[in-house]
Motif scaffolding. Structure first.
Motif, PDB file in Angstrom:
ATOM      1  N   THR A   5       0.821  -1.217   0.000  1.00  0.00           N
ATOM      2  CA  THR A   5       0.000   0.000   0.000  1.00  0.00           C
ATOM      3  C   THR A   5       0.849   1.259   0.000  1.00  0.00           C
ATOM      4  N   GLY A   6       2.163   1.113   0.082  1.00  0.00           N
ATOM      5  CA  GLY A   6       3.027   2.284   0.142  1.00  0.00           C
ATOM      6  C   GLY A   6       3.127   2.999  -1.192  1.00  0.00           C
ATOM      7  N   PRO A   7       3.578   4.227  -1.184  1.00  0.00           N
ATOM      8  CA  PRO A   7       3.668   5.019  -2.417  1.00  0.00           C
ATOM      9  C   PRO A   7       4.716   4.475  -3.391  1.00  0.00           C
ATOM     10  N   ASP A   8       5.654   3.668  -2.908  1.00  0.00           N
ATOM     11  CA  ASP A   8       6.711   3.156  -3.777  1.00  0.00           C
ATOM     12  C   ASP A   8       6.399   1.765  -4.324  1.00  0.00           C
ATOM     13  N   GLU A  11       2.903  -1.758  -8.830  1.00  0.00           N
ATOM     14  CA  GLU A  11       1.852  -2.727  -9.116  1.00  0.00           C
ATOM     15  C   GLU A  11       2.155  -3.549 -10.367  1.00  0.00           C
TER      16      GLU A  11
END
Length: 266
Positions: A5-8, A11
């Motif tokens: 779920t982190g910004p980095d 996907e």
């Protein structure tokens, strides 16, 4: 698989790995529809991932079906090479094989499975083929028992709650009480043995491999065919050699870790 779920979190990379993992025992060739169903991804997404894997040499296609290529093994070999495990263990494994005339392997724990990361094999007919990257349910193997016994209190139960990804149902199943008894015994004596618990005809004995700080980082075993090698021979002759080999590999790990690393700027 769980998603970050982190910004980095990337996907697209996660989806590519999902497609690679969808291939498994009994599924060497899969259609686009098969892969979309197995991964939960849209067909156009799966198609783009497959085309990328094909261009990079990790997959191939023949008509409607897709399959992985041996190049995928490079990903696993990169891990083994980067850990230094094979370089340290290889001469010791080769000597152990020469003295026992049995196949010897090193494995690490991944979820509720063991994964083979190093192996020196003796050509014999066995009921299960083993190579680098092969998975087996941990609790039914001597290697797995050693690794599970080394986990902190309560961790083995959590790990074994995860479903196996080996595609194999072990011949011997354990309830919670039996599991706890087995792991207590392994902790007490420092090694583990199995007699046809994973599959008929396979028996083995395993010991832990420790790093310079005494932490169990892997397990090493001697694997034998039940029709050729008795449990008496396995425990009375092979086990002492195995324990000595595990100690030698651990000592080499410690020496390697103690070597100063000097980084020279270019």
């Amino acid at each position: 698989m769980p998603r970050g779920t982190g910004p980095d979190f990337i996907e697209a990379l996660a989806r590519g790995l999902d497609v690679i993992r969808a291939f498994g025992p009994g599924r060497p060739v899969m259609t686009l529809a098969d892969l979309a169903a197995a991964t939960g991804l849209a067909r156009p997404t799966v198609r783009r991932i497959l085309l990328t894997l094909i261009e990079l040499g990790y997959a191939r296609t023949d008509g409607p079906g897709y399959a992985l290529t041996p190049r995928v093994l490079d990903l696993g070999v990169a891990y083994v090479d980067s850990s230094g495990l094979w370089d340290v263990a290889r001469p010791h494994l080769e000597r152990l094989v020469a003295r026992t005339n049995e196949s010897c392997s090193i494995a690490q724990l991944d979820g509720s499975d063991i994964v083979y990361v190093a192996r020196v094999a003796v050509p014999k007919i066995v009921s299960l083929a083993v190579q680098i990257g092969t998975r087996f349910p941990a609790l039914a193997t001597s290697l797995g028992k050693v690794l599970l016994a080394a986990l902190p209190a309560g961790e083995a139960e959590r790990v074994l709650a995860e479903p196996t990804r080996s595609g194999l149902t072990a011949r011997r199943q354990f309830d919670d009480q039996e599991r706890d008894e087995v792991l207590r015994e392994v902790r007490a004596r420092g090694w583990a043995a199995t007699d046809e618990q994973l599959a008929a005809g396979i028996r083995s004995v395993a010991a832990p491999l420790r790093d310079g700080d005494g932490r169990v980082v892997a397990a090493i075993n001697v694997n034998a065919h039940a029709a050729e090698t008795s449990m008496d021979v396995l425990l009375e002759h092979h086990l002492p050699l195995l324990l000595a080999t595990a100690g030698d590999i651990g000592a080499d790990f410690a020496r390697l870790a103690a070597v100063p690393r000097v980084i020279v700027a270019s």
